[in-house]
Design a protein around this motif. Structure first.
Motif, PDB file in Angstrom:
ATOM      1  N   GLN A   1      40.018  52.282  42.736  1.00 37.08           N
ATOM      2  CA  GLN A   1      41.069  52.880  41.929  1.00 37.08           C
ATOM      3  C   GLN A   1      42.143  53.102  42.952  1.00 37.08           C
ATOM      4  N   TRP A   2      42.084  53.271  44.039  1.00 39.24           N
ATOM      5  CA  TRP A   2      43.365  53.197  44.925  1.00 39.24           C
ATOM      6  C   TRP A   2      44.037  51.749  45.032  1.00 39.24           C
ATOM      7  N   ASN A   3      43.413  50.749  44.760  1.00 44.99           N
ATOM      8  CA  ASN A   3      43.876  49.329  44.751  1.00 44.99           C
ATOM      9  C   ASN A   3      44.390  49.061  43.397  1.00 44.99           C
ATOM     10  N   SER A   4      44.408  49.882  42.450  1.00 41.52           N
ATOM     11  CA  SER A   4      44.717  49.523  40.912  1.00 41.52           C
ATOM     12  C   SER A   4      46.071  50.010  40.865  1.00 41.52           C
ATOM     13  N   GLU A   5      46.708  49.248  39.726  1.00 44.01           N
ATOM     14  CA  GLU A   5      48.224  49.511  39.298  1.00 44.01           C
ATOM     15  C   GLU A   5      48.439  50.658  38.810  1.00 44.01           C
ATOM     16  N   ASN A   6      47.216  51.241  37.969  1.00 43.87           N
ATOM     17  CA  ASN A   6      47.371  52.452  37.323  1.00 43.87           C
ATOM     18  C   ASN A   6      45.983  53.293  37.740  1.00 43.87           C
ATOM     19  N   PRO A   7      45.837  53.883  38.644  1.00 39.47           N
ATOM     20  CA  PRO A   7      44.593  54.499  38.831  1.00 39.47           C
ATOM     21  C   PRO A   7      44.334  55.814  38.018  1.00 39.47           C
ATOM     22  N   ALA A   8      42.999  55.690  37.641  1.00 37.76           N
ATOM     23  CA  ALA A   8      42.618  57.053  36.594  1.00 37.76           C
ATOM     24  C   ALA A   8      41.980  58.060  37.450  1.00 37.76           C
ATOM     25  N   TYR A   9      42.128  57.946  38.831  1.00 34.88           N
ATOM     26  CA  TYR A   9      41.780  59.137  39.806  1.00 34.88           C
ATOM     27  C   TYR A   9      42.122  58.725  40.978  1.00 34.88           C
ATOM     28  N   TYR A  10      42.391  59.713  41.802  1.00 31.53           N
ATOM     29  CA  TYR A  10      42.710  59.601  43.390  1.00 31.53           C
ATOM     30  C   TYR A  10      41.950  60.373  44.150  1.00 31.53           C
ATOM     31  N   GLU A  11      41.071  59.699  44.947  1.00 24.27           N
ATOM     32  CA  GLU A  11      40.097  60.300  45.975  1.00 24.27           C
ATOM     33  C   GLU A  11      40.548  60.242  47.503  1.00 24.27           C
ATOM     34  N   PHE A  12      41.091  61.537  47.943  1.00 23.94           N
ATOM     35  CA  PHE A  12      41.576  61.419  49.371  1.00 23.94           C
ATOM     36  C   PHE A  12      40.700  62.118  50.108  1.00 23.94           C
ATOM     37  N   ALA A  13      40.399  61.562  51.310  1.00 23.27           N
ATOM     38  CA  ALA A  13      39.674  62.121  52.499  1.00 23.27           C
ATOM     39  C   ALA A  13      40.598  63.199  53.141  1.00 23.27           C
ATOM     40  N   ILE A  14      39.827  64.281  53.528  1.00 26.61           N
ATOM     41  CA  ILE A  14      40.247  65.595  54.168  1.00 26.61           C
ATOM     42  C   ILE A  14      39.981  65.210  55.711  1.00 26.61           C
ATOM     43  N   GLU A  15      41.011  65.051  56.441  1.00 28.33           N
ATOM     44  CA  GLU A  15      40.949  65.123  57.903  1.00 28.33           C
ATOM     45  C   GLU A  15      41.493  66.274  58.578  1.00 28.33           C
TER      46      GLU A  15
END
Length: 171
Positions: free
Chosen positions: A55-69
């Protein structure tokens, strides 16, 4: 995309995070109120991470998954799913139980509200099991209001059902 807050770094979640994600996503106590967790194997966690990275590499992501540091350590994740109406997003999160009760998710979710605004979203929702007091408190702290307390969620892993709460906020 990297988002920095006072104490946190939110960055794209990916396959390099396998060990740290599985530490919380594979723990049944940690995932007690998560619909699709825990992951019984690292392979299941890897499959999830591969989808998130795609998804992060997609031109139009359906969702975003962020790591929390937090303090330089990956301790959880926060996601923003884009709903079909094009104006609404759904927030979700999970952090390692060793970091519960420190305001970390509240801080990350506040940053996600700002990020959602950059995507021109108008509304955010989030849902939780009615027994998940911690998540309900986070939703209230970030300004969400209870929209519906009549939903039902059924857990895929054990077939158990519970009342589901839906919160929302206009942005």
């Amino acid at each position: 995309m990297i988002i920095n807050t006072k104490r946190l770094t939110l960055r794209p979640l990916g396959v390099k995070d396998l060990k740290s994600v599985h530490a919380y996503a594979g723990d049944s106590e940690n995932c007690k109120y998560m619909l699709f967790l825990p992951n019984e194997t690292e392979e299941k966690t890897l499959e999830f991470l591969m989808r998130a990275e795609k998804q992060w590499n997609s031109e139009n992501p359906a969702y975003y998954e962020f790591a929390i540091e937090f303090e330089g350590k990956h301790i959880g994740a926060i996601s923003l799913w884009l709903l079909e109406d094009g104006e609404t997003g759904e927030l979700g999160w999970v952090i390692h139980k060793d970091f519960w009760g420190r305001g970390i998710v509240t801080e990350a979710a506040t940053a996600m509200i700002e990020f959602a605004g950059t995507l021109n979203l108008k509304k955010l929702i989030a849902q939780c099991d009615c027994r998940n007091i911690g998540s309900a408190k986070v939703m209230e702290k970030i300004g969400m209001v209870l929209l519906d307390d009549t939903g039902v969620r059924t857990y895929e892993k054990n077939g158990e059902s519970a009342k589901e709460l839906t919160y929302g906020i206009e942005i």
